[in-house]
Design a protein around this motif. Sequence first.
Motif, PDB file in Angstrom:
ATOM      1  N   LYS A   1       0.834  -1.211   0.000  1.00  0.00           N
ATOM      2  CA  LYS A   1       0.000   0.000   0.000  1.00  0.00           C
ATOM      3  C   LYS A   1       0.865   1.255   0.000  1.00  0.00           C
ATOM      4  O   LYS A   1       0.593   2.210  -0.725  1.00  0.00           O
ATOM      5  N   ARG A   2       1.909   1.247   0.796  1.00  0.00           N
ATOM      6  CA  ARG A   2       2.792   2.415   0.870  1.00  0.00           C
ATOM      7  C   ARG A   2       3.540   2.630  -0.439  1.00  0.00           C
ATOM      8  O   ARG A   2       3.672   3.752  -0.911  1.00  0.00           O
ATOM      9  N   PHE A   3       4.039   1.549  -1.024  1.00  0.00           N
ATOM     10  CA  PHE A   3       4.736   1.665  -2.303  1.00  0.00           C
ATOM     11  C   PHE A   3       3.794   2.141  -3.402  1.00  0.00           C
ATOM     12  O   PHE A   3       4.174   2.937  -4.259  1.00  0.00           O
ATOM     13  N   MET A   4       2.566   1.644  -3.391  1.00  0.00           N
ATOM     14  CA  MET A   4       1.598   2.084  -4.396  1.00  0.00           C
ATOM     15  C   MET A   4       1.362   3.586  -4.285  1.00  0.00           C
ATOM     16  O   MET A   4       1.354   4.292  -5.303  1.00  0.00           O
ATOM     17  N   ASN A   5       1.210   4.085  -3.059  1.00  0.00           N
ATOM     18  CA  ASN A   5       1.036   5.527  -2.872  1.00  0.00           C
ATOM     19  C   ASN A   5       2.258   6.301  -3.358  1.00  0.00           C
ATOM     20  O   ASN A   5       2.134   7.339  -4.008  1.00  0.00           O
ATOM     21  N   LEU A   6       3.425   5.782  -3.056  1.00  0.00           N
ATOM     22  CA  LEU A   6       4.663   6.435  -3.475  1.00  0.00           C
ATOM     23  C   LEU A   6       4.769   6.485  -4.996  1.00  0.00           C
ATOM     24  O   LEU A   6       5.082   7.533  -5.570  1.00  0.00           O
ATOM     25  N   TYR A   7       4.494   5.367  -5.653  1.00  0.00           N
ATOM     26  CA  TYR A   7       4.574   5.340  -7.116  1.00  0.00           C
ATOM     27  C   TYR A   7       3.499   6.204  -7.763  1.00  0.00           C
ATOM     28  O   TYR A   7       3.738   6.808  -8.815  1.00  0.00           O
TER      29      TYR A   7
END
Length: 109
Positions: free
Chosen positions: A94-100
């Motif tokens: 979830k955090r990586f998706m937000n970052l990307y």
Amino acid sequence: MDSEKLYEIAFQIIVHAGESRSLSSEAMDKAEKYDFEGAKESLDKANEEFLACHQIQTDLLTAEANREKNEINIILIHAQDHLTMAITAMENAKRFMNLYEKLSKMEGK
């Protein structure tokens, strides 16, 4: 609950948690390619697998609360580790998706 049944339950947790973790990794791979729809789909599937193993764990906890004693063995402990890793993988995805998503907006893609 007999040992054989407890082993079966532990392996069910391992299978579902492992699949959840794999799908979370897949979601991060898709997000890295800016395929956010695909990433969300993979993360939704990861959550379904997580919920399946979480239900199994909840059933064990409920039985214990109802004074049904369960034999604790290393396989069950290992299964709990897999469940914890699945939770962490989903949170990270979830955090990586937000970052990307933020990165894609910055790059104008």
